[in-house]
Design an enzyme around this catalytic site. Structure first.
Site, PDB file in Angstrom:
ATOM      1  N   GLY A 286     -16.354  11.221 -15.007  1.00 20.49           N
ATOM      2  CA  GLY A 286     -17.278  13.188 -15.825  1.00 20.49           C
ATOM      3  C   GLY A 286     -17.907  13.784 -15.956  1.00 20.49           C
ATOM      4  O   GLY A 286     -19.123  12.958 -16.193  1.00 20.49           O
TER       5      GLY A 286
ATOM      6  N   GLY B 170     -26.979  14.374 -11.316  1.00 16.19           N
ATOM      7  CA  GLY B 170     -27.197  12.510 -10.743  1.00 16.19           C
ATOM      8  C   GLY B 170     -25.738  12.142 -10.483  1.00 16.19           C
ATOM      9  O   GLY B 170     -26.025  11.512  -9.457  1.00 16.19           O
ATOM     10  N   HIS B 171     -24.753  12.620 -10.894  1.00 14.75           N
ATOM     11  CA  HIS B 171     -23.381  12.298 -10.070  1.00 14.75           C
ATOM     12  C   HIS B 171     -22.805  12.873  -8.728  1.00 14.75           C
ATOM     13  O   HIS B 171     -22.904  12.474  -7.670  1.00 14.75           O
ATOM     14  CB  HIS B 171     -22.114  12.680 -11.128  1.00 14.75           C
ATOM     15  CG  HIS B 171     -22.072  12.344 -12.321  1.00 14.75           C
ATOM     16  ND1 HIS B 171     -21.663  13.255 -13.735  1.00 14.75           N
ATOM     17  CD2 HIS B 171     -22.037  10.715 -13.339  1.00 14.75           C
ATOM     18  CE1 HIS B 171     -22.025  12.628 -15.075  1.00 14.75           C
ATOM     19  NE2 HIS B 171     -21.757  11.191 -14.188  1.00 14.75           N
TER      20      HIS B 171
ATOM     21  N   GLN C 286     -14.299   0.203 -22.882  1.00  9.35           N
ATOM     22  CA  GLN C 286     -15.791  -0.071 -22.681  1.00  9.35           C
ATOM     23  C   GLN C 286     -15.996   1.225 -24.142  1.00  9.35           C
ATOM     24  O   GLN C 286     -17.418   1.049 -24.076  1.00  9.35           O
ATOM     25  CB  GLN C 286     -16.807   0.515 -21.874  1.00  9.35           C
ATOM     26  CG  GLN C 286     -16.675   1.649 -21.332  1.00  9.35           C
ATOM     27  CD  GLN C 286     -17.092   2.796 -19.411  1.00  9.35           C
ATOM     28  OE1 GLN C 286     -16.096   2.248 -18.719  1.00  9.35           O
ATOM     29  NE2 GLN C 286     -17.557   3.194 -19.829  1.00  9.35           N
TER      30      GLN C 286
ATOM     31  N   GLY D 186     -25.520   3.780 -10.135  1.00  8.96           N
ATOM     32  CA  GLY D 186     -26.756   4.850 -10.102  1.00  8.96           C
ATOM     33  C   GLY D 186     -27.762   4.250 -10.955  1.00  8.96           C
ATOM     34  O   GLY D 186     -27.049   3.399 -12.095  1.00  8.96           O
TER      35      GLY D 186
ATOM     36  N   MET E 236     -30.589  12.451 -16.439  1.00  7.58           N
ATOM     37  CA  MET E 236     -29.351  13.480 -16.437  1.00  7.58           C
ATOM     38  C   MET E 236     -28.360  12.698 -17.056  1.00  7.58           C
ATOM     39  O   MET E 236     -28.496  11.369 -17.387  1.00  7.58           O
ATOM     40  CB  MET E 236     -28.862  13.922 -15.841  1.00  7.58           C
ATOM     41  CG  MET E 236     -30.127  14.896 -15.422  1.00  7.58           C
ATOM     42  SD  MET E 236     -28.851  16.156 -13.135  1.00  7.58           S
ATOM     43  CE  MET E 236     -30.712  17.263 -13.121  1.00  7.58           C
ATOM     44  N   SER E 237     -27.810  12.691 -18.094  1.00  9.99           N
ATOM     45  CA  SER E 237     -26.264  11.849 -18.370  1.00  9.99           C
ATOM     46  C   SER E 237     -25.606  13.065 -18.792  1.00  9.99           C
ATOM     47  O   SER E 237     -25.915  14.304 -19.509  1.00  9.99           O
ATOM     48  CB  SER E 237     -26.807  11.967 -20.153  1.00  9.99           C
ATOM     49  OG  SER E 237     -26.064  10.704 -21.425  1.00  9.99           O
ATOM     50  N   SER E 238     -24.697  12.717 -19.393  1.00 10.73           N
ATOM     51  CA  SER E 238     -23.366  13.739 -19.614  1.00 10.73           C
ATOM     52  C   SER E 238     -23.539  14.022 -21.490  1.00 10.73           C
ATOM     53  O   SER E 238     -23.111  14.883 -21.777  1.00 10.73           O
ATOM     54  CB  SER E 238     -21.354  13.343 -19.575  1.00 10.73           C
ATOM     55  OG  SER E 238     -21.565  12.166 -18.229  1.00 10.73           O
ATOM     56  N   ARG E 239     -23.839  12.884 -22.365  1.00 12.81           N
ATOM     57  CA  ARG E 239     -24.165  12.659 -22.951  1.00 12.81           C
ATOM     58  C   ARG E 239     -25.003  13.868 -23.590  1.00 12.81           C
ATOM     59  O   ARG E 239     -25.375  13.865 -25.073  1.00 12.81           O
ATOM     60  CB  ARG E 239     -24.137  11.317 -24.413  1.00 12.81           C
ATOM     61  CG  ARG E 239     -23.270  10.045 -23.734  1.00 12.81           C
ATOM     62  CD  ARG E 239     -22.576   9.298 -24.356  1.00 12.81           C
ATOM     63  NE  ARG E 239     -22.730   8.427 -24.005  1.00 12.81           N
ATOM     64  CZ  ARG E 239     -21.727   7.520 -23.672  1.00 12.81           C
ATOM     65  NH1 ARG E 239     -22.403   7.321 -22.659  1.00 12.81           N
ATOM     66  NH2 ARG E 239     -20.704   7.256 -24.024  1.00 12.81           N
TER      67      ARG E 239
END
Ligand code: AMP
Length: 281
Positions: free
Chosen positions: A31, A36-37, A61, A147, A184-187
């Site tokens: 989420g 990217g997603h 994880q 990805g 791109m990253s959620s983080r």
């Protein structure tokens, strides 16, 4: 778009697609969607009759000291974005259903899981392989899309699927980047403005090393050292978790950097641990 919480309902949808001859593609995610997603979902939509996206932040994880509780979440926005793309089913399983009391079956790909991210996150890939195996068994898609930003994860999943004879195609898609090159990253949402301004150097450094390889420097240790120096100089305050050139299939150190290898890095910048990689040669 249909919202699905129950495992048995999701299994029925997957089975009905098989029986009805519909090609169902699957995109597993945690989420907080970015482009990217969305690129994976769009690609899935173009190559299948129906698309299932799962949204599940998998506790197995994360280590106890990691960011499970603070992992960014915005389910309403995620649903809107997925709906706009035409995702058919959004699967939100619960931890109670996925890991009921007494759960004790784990899938491990130890050889590929020990290196790179596995060094500082020793249980991480066991959690990833187990949840992906479970989700594939629930959804039973003909294809699952991942990805290449998480290249080690992709290799582990490909090996798991092959060796456990899971009947699914695994598709790895290119990394989506911001205009300045940052993967791109959620983080990325953890970064302060100052850190965000430094973060593009992660990829810029990888590009510089790739150019070095293309102009004939193929010594992996020397190239790793050069990138380390670049980061120390250009990303002050960061902490390098690893910088490694590895064989693209075995993740072992190659004699020479080049055609069948990639360079992978993990860098901590404030609260964010950012990963990226580049194919060399
Ligand atoms: P996550 O929600 O971070 O677990 O990611 C879900 C899927 O999106 C994984 O297959 C990731 O590899 C993929 N992904 C994450 N970031 C990117 C990106 N920048 N470009 C393309 N795919 C990505």
């Amino acid at each position: 778009m249909k919202l699905v919480n129950s495992i048995s309902e999701m299994q029925n949808i997957g089975l009905s697609a098989i029986v009805g001859g519909q090609k169902l593609a699957f995109v597993p995610t945690m989420g907080f969607f970015h482009d990217g997603h969305l690129s994976l979902m769009r690609w899935a939509k173009e190559h299948a009759d129906e698309v299932v996206v799962s949204l599940y932040v998998n506790p197995a994880q994360f280590a106890p000291n990691e960011d499970l509780d603070s992992y960014p979440r915005d389910i309403e926005r995620d649903m809107e974005l997925a709906r706009d793309i035409g995702v058919d089913h959004m699967f939100f399983p619960s931890t109670r259903d996925l890991y009921p009391a007494g759960f004790d079956t784990w899938v491990e790909v130890p050889g590929l899981s020990r290196t790179l991210c596995g060094r500082s996150r020793p249980q991480h890939f066991r959690g990833v392989s187990t949840i992906v195996c479970k989700l594939l068994n629930i959804v039973r898609p003909f294809m699952a899309v991942f990805g290449q930003k998480d290249r080690q994860q992709l290799l582990i999943i490909e090996k798991m699927v092959k060796e456990l004879n899971i009947p699914v195609l695994i598709e790895g898609r290119p990394t989506c980047r911001e205009a300045d090159g940052l993967a791109m990253s959620s983080r990325n949402s953890y970064l302060s403005t100052e850190q965000r301004n430094l973060a593009p150097h992660i990829y810029q450094g990888l590009r510089i090393i790739k150019d070095e390889v293309l102009s004939g420097n193929t010594n992996p240790l020397k190239l790793e050292q050069n990138l380390k120096e670049y980061y120390l100089h250009n990303i002050p305050g960061s902490e390098i978790d690893y910088i490694k050139i590895v064989d693209a299939n075995t993740l072992e150190q190659p004699d020479l950097a080049g055609k069948n290898s990639f360079m992978a890095v993990a860098v901590r910048l404030g609260r964010a641990r950012l990963i990226d990689n580049i194919v060399l040669g």
